[in-house]
Design a protein around this motif. Structure first.
Motif, PDB file in Angstrom:
ATOM      1  N   MET A  23     -21.904   2.308  10.218  1.00 51.99           N
ATOM      2  CA  MET A  23     -20.423   2.827  10.803  1.00 51.99           C
ATOM      3  C   MET A  23     -20.175   1.859  11.656  1.00 51.99           C
ATOM      4  SD  MET A  23     -17.623   2.955   8.225  1.00 51.99           S
ATOM      5  CE  MET A  23     -16.198   2.421   8.820  1.00 51.99           C
ATOM      6  N   PRO A  24     -19.720   0.356  11.941  1.00 50.71           N
ATOM      7  CA  PRO A  24     -19.503  -0.273  12.604  1.00 50.71           C
ATOM      8  C   PRO A  24     -18.870   0.260  13.126  1.00 50.71           C
ATOM      9  CG  PRO A  24     -18.446  -1.141  10.465  1.00 50.71           C
ATOM     10  CD  PRO A  24     -19.322   0.209   9.823  1.00 50.71           C
ATOM     11  N   GLN A  25     -18.326  -0.545  14.518  1.00 49.34           N
ATOM     12  CA  GLN A  25     -17.443  -0.202  15.687  1.00 49.34           C
ATOM     13  C   GLN A  25     -16.350  -1.806  15.646  1.00 49.34           C
ATOM     14  OE1 GLN A  25     -16.929   2.949  17.777  1.00 49.34           O
ATOM     15  NE2 GLN A  25     -18.627   3.781  15.694  1.00 49.34           N
ATOM     16  N   PRO A  26     -15.410  -0.508  15.455  1.00 47.55           N
ATOM     17  CA  PRO A  26     -13.777  -2.221  15.440  1.00 47.55           C
ATOM     18  C   PRO A  26     -13.573  -2.926  16.868  1.00 47.55           C
ATOM     19  CG  PRO A  26     -13.242   0.045  15.220  1.00 47.55           C
ATOM     20  CD  PRO A  26     -14.468   0.040  14.929  1.00 47.55           C
ATOM     21  N   PRO A  27     -13.770  -3.944  17.219  1.00 50.01           N
ATOM     22  CA  PRO A  27     -13.271  -4.757  18.507  1.00 50.01           C
ATOM     23  C   PRO A  27     -11.953  -3.638  19.140  1.00 50.01           C
ATOM     24  CG  PRO A  27     -12.411  -6.533  16.890  1.00 50.01           C
ATOM     25  CD  PRO A  27     -13.737  -5.437  15.861  1.00 50.01           C
ATOM     26  N   PRO A  28     -11.624  -4.141  19.553  1.00 53.61           N
ATOM     27  CA  PRO A  28      -9.761  -3.232  20.653  1.00 53.61           C
ATOM     28  C   PRO A  28      -9.274  -4.245  19.617  1.00 53.61           C
ATOM     29  CG  PRO A  28     -11.843  -3.849  22.734  1.00 53.61           C
ATOM     30  CD  PRO A  28     -12.263  -5.018  20.964  1.00 53.61           C
ATOM     31  N   GLY A  29      -8.214  -2.999  19.803  1.00 54.76           N
ATOM     32  CA  GLY A  29      -6.991  -3.889  18.809  1.00 54.76           C
ATOM     33  C   GLY A  29      -6.816  -4.074  16.989  1.00 54.76           C
ATOM     34  N   VAL A  30      -8.223  -3.579  16.708  1.00 60.31           N
ATOM     35  CA  VAL A  30      -8.445  -3.327  15.015  1.00 60.31           C
ATOM     36  C   VAL A  30      -8.789  -2.383  15.145  1.00 60.31           C
ATOM     37  CG1 VAL A  30      -9.529  -4.248  13.557  1.00 60.31           C
ATOM     38  CG2 VAL A  30      -9.416  -5.618  15.274  1.00 60.31           C
ATOM     39  N   ARG A  31      -7.901  -1.265  13.177  1.00 56.84           N
ATOM     40  CA  ARG A  31      -8.891  -0.355  13.416  1.00 56.84           C
ATOM     41  C   ARG A  31      -9.460  -0.698  11.502  1.00 56.84           C
ATOM     42  NH1 ARG A  31      -3.614  -0.265  15.635  1.00 56.84           N
ATOM     43  NH2 ARG A  31      -2.972  -1.411  13.104  1.00 56.84           N
ATOM     44  N   LEU A  32      -9.720   0.176  11.421  1.00 60.33           N
ATOM     45  CA  LEU A  32     -10.581   0.113  10.248  1.00 60.33           C
ATOM     46  C   LEU A  32     -10.127   1.211   9.670  1.00 60.33           C
ATOM     47  CD1 LEU A  32     -14.151  -0.365  10.823  1.00 60.33           C
ATOM     48  CD2 LEU A  32     -12.588  -2.362   9.588  1.00 60.33           C
ATOM     49  N   LEU A  33      -9.419   1.034   7.925  1.00 61.16           N
ATOM     50  CA  LEU A  33      -8.781   2.031   7.278  1.00 61.16           C
ATOM     51  C   LEU A  33      -9.145   2.065   5.270  1.00 61.16           C
ATOM     52  CD1 LEU A  33      -5.260   1.149   9.085  1.00 61.16           C
ATOM     53  CD2 LEU A  33      -6.847   3.161   9.688  1.00 61.16           C
ATOM     54  N   PRO A  34      -9.391   2.814   5.265  1.00 56.05           N
ATOM     55  CA  PRO A  34      -9.728   2.775   3.690  1.00 56.05           C
ATOM     56  C   PRO A  34      -8.351   1.898   3.268  1.00 56.05           C
ATOM     57  CG  PRO A  34      -9.674   5.059   4.276  1.00 56.05           C
ATOM     58  CD  PRO A  34      -9.427   4.252   5.593  1.00 56.05           C
ATOM     59  N   LEU A  35      -8.220   2.109   1.565  1.00 52.85           N
ATOM     60  CA  LEU A  35      -7.509   2.267   1.144  1.00 52.85           C
ATOM     61  C   LEU A  35      -6.503   3.404   1.042  1.00 52.85           C
ATOM     62  CD1 LEU A  35      -7.836  -0.931  -1.749  1.00 52.85           C
ATOM     63  CD2 LEU A  35      -7.093  -1.213   0.916  1.00 52.85           C
ATOM     64  N   THR A  36      -7.368   4.135   0.737  1.00 52.18           N
ATOM     65  CA  THR A  36      -5.953   5.690   0.497  1.00 52.18           C
ATOM     66  C   THR A  36      -4.811   5.533   1.042  1.00 52.18           C
ATOM     67  OG1 THR A  36      -8.363   6.684  -0.113  1.00 52.18           O
ATOM     68  CG2 THR A  36      -6.509   8.014   0.175  1.00 52.18           C
ATOM     69  N   ASP A  37      -3.704   5.634   1.065  1.00 58.22           N
ATOM     70  CA  ASP A  37      -2.226   6.037   0.911  1.00 58.22           C
ATOM     71  C   ASP A  37      -1.911   4.402   1.981  1.00 58.22           C
ATOM     72  OD1 ASP A  37      -2.544   8.510   0.520  1.00 58.22           O
ATOM     73  OD2 ASP A  37      -3.445   8.777   2.339  1.00 58.22           O
ATOM     74  N   LEU A  38      -2.463   3.226   1.906  1.00 56.61           N
ATOM     75  CA  LEU A  38      -2.094   2.029   1.644  1.00 56.61           C
ATOM     76  C   LEU A  38      -0.946   1.329   0.498  1.00 56.61           C
ATOM     77  CD1 LEU A  38      -4.802   0.066   3.793  1.00 56.61           C
ATOM     78  CD2 LEU A  38      -2.848   1.273   4.108  1.00 56.61           C
ATOM     79  N   ASP A  39       0.141   0.708   0.990  1.00 54.17           N
ATOM     80  CA  ASP A  39       1.152  -0.084   0.430  1.00 54.17           C
ATOM     81  C   ASP A  39       0.301  -0.981  -0.779  1.00 54.17           C
ATOM     82  OD1 ASP A  39       2.772  -0.924  -0.966  1.00 54.17           O
ATOM     83  OD2 ASP A  39       4.553  -1.385   0.797  1.00 54.17           O
ATOM     84  N   PRO A  40       0.510  -0.259  -1.737  1.00 57.59           N
ATOM     85  CA  PRO A  40      -0.725  -1.818  -2.949  1.00 57.59           C
ATOM     86  C   PRO A  40       0.158  -3.221  -2.259  1.00 57.59           C
ATOM     87  CG  PRO A  40       0.363  -0.804  -3.779  1.00 57.59           C
ATOM     88  CD  PRO A  40       1.101   0.425  -2.053  1.00 57.59           C
ATOM     89  N   ARG A  41       1.088  -3.928  -1.944  1.00 54.73           N
ATOM     90  CA  ARG A  41       2.029  -4.672  -1.446  1.00 54.73           C
ATOM     91  C   ARG A  41       1.570  -5.607  -0.692  1.00 54.73           C
ATOM     92  NH1 ARG A  41       6.266  -6.082  -4.975  1.00 54.73           N
ATOM     93  NH2 ARG A  41       6.829  -4.795  -6.483  1.00 54.73           N
ATOM     94  N   ARG A  42       1.179  -4.238   0.517  1.00 49.79           N
ATOM     95  CA  ARG A  42       0.480  -5.135   2.003  1.00 49.79           C
ATOM     96  C   ARG A  42      -1.017  -5.892   1.727  1.00 49.79           C
ATOM     97  NH1 ARG A  42      -0.489  -1.593   6.298  1.00 49.79           N
ATOM     98  NH2 ARG A  42      -0.570  -3.304   7.846  1.00 49.79           N
ATOM     99  N   VAL A  43      -1.793  -5.206   0.487  1.00 52.95           N
ATOM    100  CA  VAL A  43      -2.956  -5.913   0.191  1.00 52.95           C
ATOM    101  C   VAL A  43      -2.928  -6.677  -0.456  1.00 52.95           C
ATOM    102  CG1 VAL A  43      -5.518  -5.121  -0.659  1.00 52.95           C
ATOM    103  CG2 VAL A  43      -3.879  -2.959   0.710  1.00 52.95           C
ATOM    104  N   HIS A  44      -2.511  -7.220  -1.405  1.00 56.04           N
ATOM    105  CA  HIS A  44      -1.906  -8.118  -2.301  1.00 56.04           C
ATOM    106  C   HIS A  44      -1.620  -9.630  -1.019  1.00 56.04           C
ATOM    107  CE1 HIS A  44       1.115 -10.508  -4.482  1.00 56.04           C
ATOM    108  NE2 HIS A  44       0.050 -10.926  -4.957  1.00 56.04           N
TER     109      HIS A  44
END
Length: 303
Positions: free
Chosen positions: A151-172
Motif C-alpha cells: 500500500m503506497p503512502q500518499p503525499p501530504p494533503g492527499v487522502r486515499l479513499l475507496p469508492l465505498t460511501d463516495l457520492d457517485p456524482r463526484r467520481v463522474h
C-alpha cells in the motif's frame, strides 16, 4: 452427414454464460462476469440504442457482436461495433461477416455515419475487406498480483479513499475532467451522468472496495476504477485531473487499487492503453505489467 445448422439472432440474457465462455477463449484479458453480461444484455446503457447478436451452430453460441451509438462523444453520429469475435473452430465460414452485417445494419437504422471497431492484428485483413481503415494500436497488459504491491503512502494533503460511501456524482465529475484528452480516434468529451452511472457505477462488476480515489481538500484529483470477475480484475480507468498531473498520482491510486484488489482475492490484473499514452504506459511498466495482446482501432464511413 447432416450439415450444421447456423442461426444469427439477437442476443438474450440467458446467453450470458456462453458469451462469457467464448470471450474468455478469444479475449482472455477482457474481464466481465456472467451476471454483469446478463445485466448488460437485459438493461443496456441509456441513449446508446444498444443491440447485440450471436451466432449459434447447432444450438451452441460461437460468435458475438454488439453495436451501439457512442453516447460519450460530442462527435456527431458515431457508431461502435464492439468485440466482434468468433470461436476459432468456426472461422472462415461466414459467421463473422454475418455478425458484422447485422451490426452495421443496426447502426444504419439508428443514423450512424462513422463507425469504429477494434480488430485483433490477425483480423485486420477481415476489417480492411469490409471497408475499415486501421488507425491506432491498443496494448493489453497483465500483472500477477502474487505478491501484491504494498500500500503506497500518499503525499501530504492527499487522502486515499475507496469508492465505498463516495457520492457517485463526484467520481463522474472527475472522470469527465480527465477523459476529454485521452488519446483516441473519437474524443470522450460528452459523458452524461446517466450513461456513466449505468456503465460504471451500476455495473455489477465494479469493486468499490478496491477502486480508489485520491482526494485533496474537497476535490477528487485522481482515481483508479476496478471491475472484477472472481480472481481476475480489469483496471477500467485510471485518470488524474489535468491540473494535478506530473505528481505521480496516477501511479499512487493505481497501486492502492491493486493492493486492495489483491487483499480481496484478485490474483491477476488486466488493463489496456493506447500506444500513444506514454505516461500511463510508463506507470504500468513500472508496476510490472507485461504485454499480452493488442488490437487496432479501425474506422469506416458508413454513409
Amino acid at each position: 452427414m447432416t450439415p450444421p445448422t447456423r442461426l444469427i439472432r439477437a442476443a438474450h440474457p440467458d446467453d450470458a454464460p456462453a458469451v462469457v465462455a467464448l470471450r474468455a477463449l478469444v479475449h482472455p484479458y477482457l474481464v466481465r462476469g456472467v451476471e454483469s453480461t446478463r445485466r448488460m444484455i437485459a438493461q443496456p446503457p441509456p441513449d446508446e440504442d444498444w443491440a447485440a447478436y450471436v451466432v449459434e451452430v447447432d444450438g451452441t453460441v460461437v460468435g458475438w457482436v454488439s453495436a451501439y451509438r457512442n453516447a460519450q462523444t460530442s462527435q456527431a453520429d458515431v457508431g461502435e461495433v464492439a468485440t466482434l469475435h468468433v470461436h476459432p473452430e468456426h472461422r472462415g465460414r461466414g459467421a463473422g461477416t454475418a455478425l458484422l452485417t447485422a451490426a452495421l445494419g443496426h447502426l444504419l437504422d439508428i443514423g450512424a455515419r462513422t463507425v469504429r471497431t477494434w480488430a485483433l492484428p490477425e483480423s485486420l485483413p477481415f476489417a480492411r475487406r469490409h471497408g475499415f481503415t486501421p488507425s491506432r494500436e491498443l496494448r493489453y497488459s497483465a500483472l500477477d498480483l502474487r505478491p501484491a504491491p504494498p500500500m503506497p503512502q500518499p503525499p501530504p494533503g492527499v487522502r486515499l479513499l475507496p469508492l465505498t460511501d463516495l457520492d457517485p456524482r463526484r467520481v463522474h465529475r472527475a472522470e469527465v475532467a480527465t477523459a476529454a484528452d485521452e488519446p483516441g480516434d473519437v474524443p470522450a468529451d460528452s459523458i452524461s451522468y446517466e450513461n456513466w452511472y449505468s456503465e460504471v457505477w451500476d455495473n455489477l462488476g465494479l469493486d468499490r472496495a478496491a477502486s480508489t480515489v485520491a482526494e485533496a481538500g474537497d476535490e477528487i484529483v485522481a482515481f483508479s476504477l476496478v471491475k472484477r470477475d472472481g480472481d481476475r480484475m480489469w483496471s477500467d480507468y485510471t485518470g488524474t485531473l489535468p491540473t494535478h498531473r506530473g505528481r505521480g498520482l496516477a501511479r499512487l491510486v493505481k497501486t492502492a487499487a491493486l493492493h486492495r484488489a489483491a487483499a480481496g482475492g484478485v490474483r491477476v490484473a488486466y488493463t489496456s492503453n493506447d500506444e500513444a499514452n506514454a505516461p500511463m504506459l510508463a506507470v504500468n511498466v513500472g508496476l510490472g505489467y507485461r504485454p499480452v495482446g493488442s488490437s487496432w482501432s479501425c474506422l469506416r464511413d458508413l454513409a
